[in-house]
Design a protein around this motif. Structure first.
Motif: not given
Length: 334
Positions: A26-32, A39-43, A90-92
């Motif tokens: 899957a092509a998420t941003f930067a394969r993130l 649980e939580h993403a700062e960005v 955490q970046v998602a």
């Protein structure tokens, strides 16, 4: 299928490109990871597939996914800033907002509410457009979260402070006039960067000055150089909460042909990235990258440039944030 991810610094990172080819999966941003995998993403990186506010060539509704595809080549360490953003915080990828393509007013309300929902627990957003209409609701949300009007740097070939098109007040050429009128921008700390090209008349510039905008043209960048421009911008912004909005047409069409309203004489991708990196340490609260229209993109040049712009914006945010609760990891990542 089992996901083979890099886990570092307690954060769930990208798909491991040493074990899964970059063109696979899957092509998420930067394969993130997706936002629902942590649980939580700062960005969070979020897309807004909307281009009903364009005045010339459509197609920016496909920009977010084009940027994601190009971002498959991004790597987890940013040597220009000496930061590993996906390790520090955490970046998602939060996926795409579902916005009404037939009703601009409703779309603006949806983007604003979605942005507020995504940032309710302290998450900062990097938004992939979409046309520049979406900057207005994103600024509304950023101002509400900041508790005061925000400073803004607007990278664009155009001013985007016109009043109306065909009587319409909400288009991709009007968001920052509306933002000033609504009082959501700190008018002592706003500036365009990279503007150029013909205008409708001298009144365009007079109105812009009246709104409080400084202007750094593409010629200024060429003649003064990046370092002087960065010093000028940093002096204007100071310690204020800062929102950065990047219309990819700030780049010369030689670097970014895939956009709706190209203008000759733009800055280079190198200059744009170096100016953004020069903002390190400022109080960045959110950002967007808009107006990528892949139908006009040759060899994905525009998508590649936009993916690197978004990556540096994520890095700048990660560099200023305090890591929060580590994301959950799967057994194979431990």
């Amino acid at each position: 299928m089992e996901e083979l991810r890099v886990t570092s610094g307690g954060q769930l990172g990208p798909i491991d490109s040493s074990r899964v080819p970059r063109y696979a999966g899957a092509a998420t941003f930067a394969r993130l990871p997706r936002l629902d995998q942590v649980e939580h993403a700062e960005v969070a990186v979020v897309g807004v597939p909307f281009d009903s506010g364009v005045s010339y060539r459509p197609g920016a509704r496909f920009g977010g996914n084009a940027i994601r595809e190009a971002s498959r080549l991004l790597r987890p360490y940013n040597p220009a800033l000496d930061v590993s953003p996906f390790e520090r915080v955490q970046v998602a990828d939060a996926g795409d907002m579902a916005v009404n393509p037939f009703n601009i007013g409703e779309a603006i309300e949806t983007v604003q509410q979605n942005a507020l929902d995504l940032t309710a627990n302290g998450t900062r957003l990097v938004t992939l457009g979409g046309d520049h209409t979406i900057a207005l609701p994103l600024l509304r949300a950023a101002t509400e979260r900041a508790g005061s009007p925000v400073a803004m740097l607007h990278f664009d070939a155009h001013l985007d402070t016109w009043d109306t098109y065909f009587g319409a007040e909400y288009t991709h050429g009007t968001p920052f006039r509306r933002a000033v009128e609504e009082g959501i921008l700190d008018t002592e700390a706003i500036s365009h960067v990279g503007t150029r090209g013909p205008l409708y008349g001298v009144r365009d510039l007079e109105d812009d000055r009246r709104f409080g905008f400084g202007i750094v043209t593409s010629s200024d960048v060429y003649r003064k150089g990046v370092d002087e421009i960065v010093d000028q911008l940093r002096s204007r912004i100071g310690s204020r909460p800062l929102y950065v909005s990047v219309d990819i047409d700030v780049l010369d069409p030689a670097h970014a042909p895939g956009t709706g309203t190209p203008e000759a004489g733009g800055i280079t991708s190198r200059e744009l990235l170096e100016i953004l990196r020069g903002l390190r340490g400022l109080n960045l609260v959110g950002a967007d990258v808009v107006e990528v229209a892949p139908a006009y993109d040759h060899a994905e040049m525009t998508g590649v440039a936009a993916s690197h712009v978004a990556y540096d914006l994520v890095t700048l945010l990660a560099d200023t944030l305090t890591p929060g609760t580590p994301a959950t990891t799967t057994p194979e990542d431990q």
